[in-house]
Design a protein around this motif. Sequence first.
Motif, short mmCIF file in Angstrom:
data_model
loop_
_atom_site.label_atom_id
_atom_site.label_comp_id
_atom_site.label_asym_id
_atom_site.label_seq_id
_atom_site.Cartn_x
_atom_site.Cartn_y
_atom_site.Cartn_z
N CYS A 121 0.84 -1.20 0.00
CA CYS A 121 0.00 0.00 0.00
C CYS A 121 0.87 1.24 0.00
CB CYS A 121 -0.90 0.02 1.23
SG CYS A 121 -1.92 -1.45 1.44
N THR A 122 0.51 2.20 -0.81
CA THR A 122 1.16 3.50 -0.82
C THR A 122 0.18 4.53 -0.29
OG1 THR A 122 2.47 2.87 -2.75
CG2 THR A 122 2.38 5.21 -2.22
N LEU A 123 0.60 5.29 0.72
CA LEU A 123 -0.29 6.20 1.42
C LEU A 123 0.08 7.65 1.18
CD1 LEU A 123 -0.37 4.42 4.90
CD2 LEU A 123 -1.66 3.85 2.85
N ARG A 180 3.31 0.46 3.04
CA ARG A 180 2.99 -0.60 3.99
C ARG A 180 2.98 -1.92 3.21
NH1 ARG A 180 3.27 3.67 6.03
NH2 ARG A 180 1.96 4.61 7.66
N TRP A 181 3.62 -2.93 3.78
CA TRP A 181 3.58 -4.27 3.20
C TRP A 181 2.74 -5.15 4.11
CZ3 TRP A 181 7.90 -1.18 3.02
CH2 TRP A 181 8.37 -0.87 1.74
N VAL A 182 1.79 -5.87 3.52
CA VAL A 182 0.80 -6.58 4.31
C VAL A 182 0.72 -8.05 3.88
CG1 VAL A 182 -1.58 -6.58 5.15
CG2 VAL A 182 -0.53 -4.43 4.36
N ARG A 196 -7.04 2.46 9.67
CA ARG A 196 -6.60 3.39 10.70
C ARG A 196 -5.36 2.86 11.43
NH1 ARG A 196 -7.86 8.06 9.58
NH2 ARG A 196 -6.75 8.47 11.53
N ALA A 197 -5.32 1.55 11.70
CA ALA A 197 -4.17 0.97 12.38
C ALA A 197 -2.92 1.07 11.51
CB ALA A 197 -4.46 -0.49 12.74
N MET A 198 -3.07 0.83 10.20
CA MET A 198 -1.94 0.91 9.29
C MET A 198 -1.44 2.34 9.13
SD MET A 198 -3.27 -1.78 6.38
CE MET A 198 -2.11 -1.13 5.18
N LEU A 199 -2.33 3.30 9.17
CA LEU A 199 -1.94 4.70 9.01
C LEU A 199 -1.11 5.18 10.19
CD1 LEU A 199 -2.21 7.42 7.46
CD2 LEU A 199 -4.25 7.86 8.84
N ASP A 200 -1.50 4.81 11.39
CA ASP A 200 -0.87 5.32 12.60
C ASP A 200 0.34 4.52 13.06
OD1 ASP A 200 -2.86 7.26 12.64
OD2 ASP A 200 -4.16 6.08 13.95
N VAL A 260 -5.40 6.50 0.98
CA VAL A 260 -4.67 5.47 0.25
C VAL A 260 -4.51 5.91 -1.20
CG1 VAL A 260 -4.62 3.06 -0.48
CG2 VAL A 260 -5.58 3.66 1.74
N ILE A 261 -3.27 5.96 -1.67
CA ILE A 261 -3.02 6.31 -3.06
C ILE A 261 -3.13 5.09 -3.96
CG2 ILE A 261 -1.32 7.21 -4.70
CD1 ILE A 261 -0.15 8.85 -2.43
N ASP A 262 -2.58 3.97 -3.49
CA ASP A 262 -2.54 2.78 -4.34
C ASP A 262 -2.43 1.53 -3.48
OD1 ASP A 262 -2.27 1.35 -6.91
OD2 ASP A 262 -0.21 0.99 -6.26
N ILE A 263 -3.09 0.46 -3.90
CA ILE A 263 -2.93 -0.86 -3.29
C ILE A 263 -2.53 -1.82 -4.40
CG2 ILE A 263 -4.03 -2.75 -2.05
CD1 ILE A 263 -5.94 -0.78 -0.81
N LYS A 264 -1.30 -2.31 -4.31
CA LYS A 264 -0.77 -3.21 -5.34
C LYS A 264 -0.79 -4.63 -4.80
CE LYS A 264 2.79 -1.81 -7.52
NZ LYS A 264 4.19 -1.40 -7.82
#
Length: 276
Positions: A59-61, A136-138, A97-101, A68-72
Motif C-alpha cells: 500500500c502506498t499512502l 505498507r507491506w501486508v 486506521r491501524a496501518m496509518l498510525d 490510500v493512493i494505491d494498493i498493489k
Amino acid sequence: MPDLDTQRAAPPTSQPENAPFYAELGEVIAHSGHARFAEHLLHLVNKWVPIHCVDLSECTLDEPHERVIDIKRLGSAGQHPARPLRLPSGPDHPLWRAMLDMQDPLLIQMNARLNSPQPWDNLHQCHLVSRQGDRRWVISFSRPCTERGFSLSQLSFLKRLSETLLPLLEHHAHLLRQAPCPPPEPGLALSQPSHLQQAFYQRLSLDDISLSAREQEVCLGLLTGGTVPQLAEKLSVKNSSIETYLKRAAAKLGVSGRHGLAKWMIGTGESGYGTG
C-alpha cells in the motif's frame, strides 16, 4: 464494524529450529519475485498454523491527507471462498486506521462478522504489516467464518514469525519492481539445488563475500533443511568439520546459526536488499 486486535510485532524470542522449516523457507526465498511466491509462503506457514488463504499487498499512502493512493497486489494463494482478499481503502475502516498510525511492525487480528453484507468481513483475519516511509507491506492470512478463529498460541507464533516473513515480502516486492521474473516452469520445484544456489550466489555477489566450496556446500545444505550429521555423511567428514565450516561462513557473513543464515538470505541485515 469487525472486531480488531492490534499488537506490536516484537522481535521473536525463538523460531522453529527444525529442518522442515528451513527447507520450506529455502523454497520461499528461491521463489522471491516469482508468481508462485505466495503459494510457497502459504505452504510454509500452513505447516504450523492452518491457513485457508494468504494475500500479499503493498500500500502506498498519502499520510498528510490520510488517504490510500494505491494498493498493489503482490500475490495470493489458497482456498479463497469467492475471490482473493482486497484490503479496504476507506478512511474509517479500523484496519486502515491501524496501518496509518503504525510505527513498528504490527499484527492485526480481525474476527469474522456473521451475516455481514461485506464478504471481506466474513473471514477470520490475521494481518502482518511492516512500514517504510509512506509504504505498507501486508501479509493477510484468513479463514472462513465457518472455521475457528486464530487462537492465542497461533497468533503468538505468527507474531514471532513476522520478523522473517515481512522482510521476505519486502524483498519480493523489490524484485517485482526492479525486473519482474517469469514464473518457474510448470512442475519444476525450486528446491532443486541449482535454483537455490543461484539465489545464494547472487546474495554472495551482492555483499561481495567469498566463501570456500565447502562453506558454500554447508550453507546451502542447511538452507535446504539438512542437519549437521546428514551433511557430514554426504561430504564424508566429521560432524565437527561441518560445524567448523559453518562457523567460518557465519563469521564472513556476519550471522549466527541457521536462523541468522536464513535472515541473511532474505536481506534483513545492514547489507540487505533495498526496498526503494
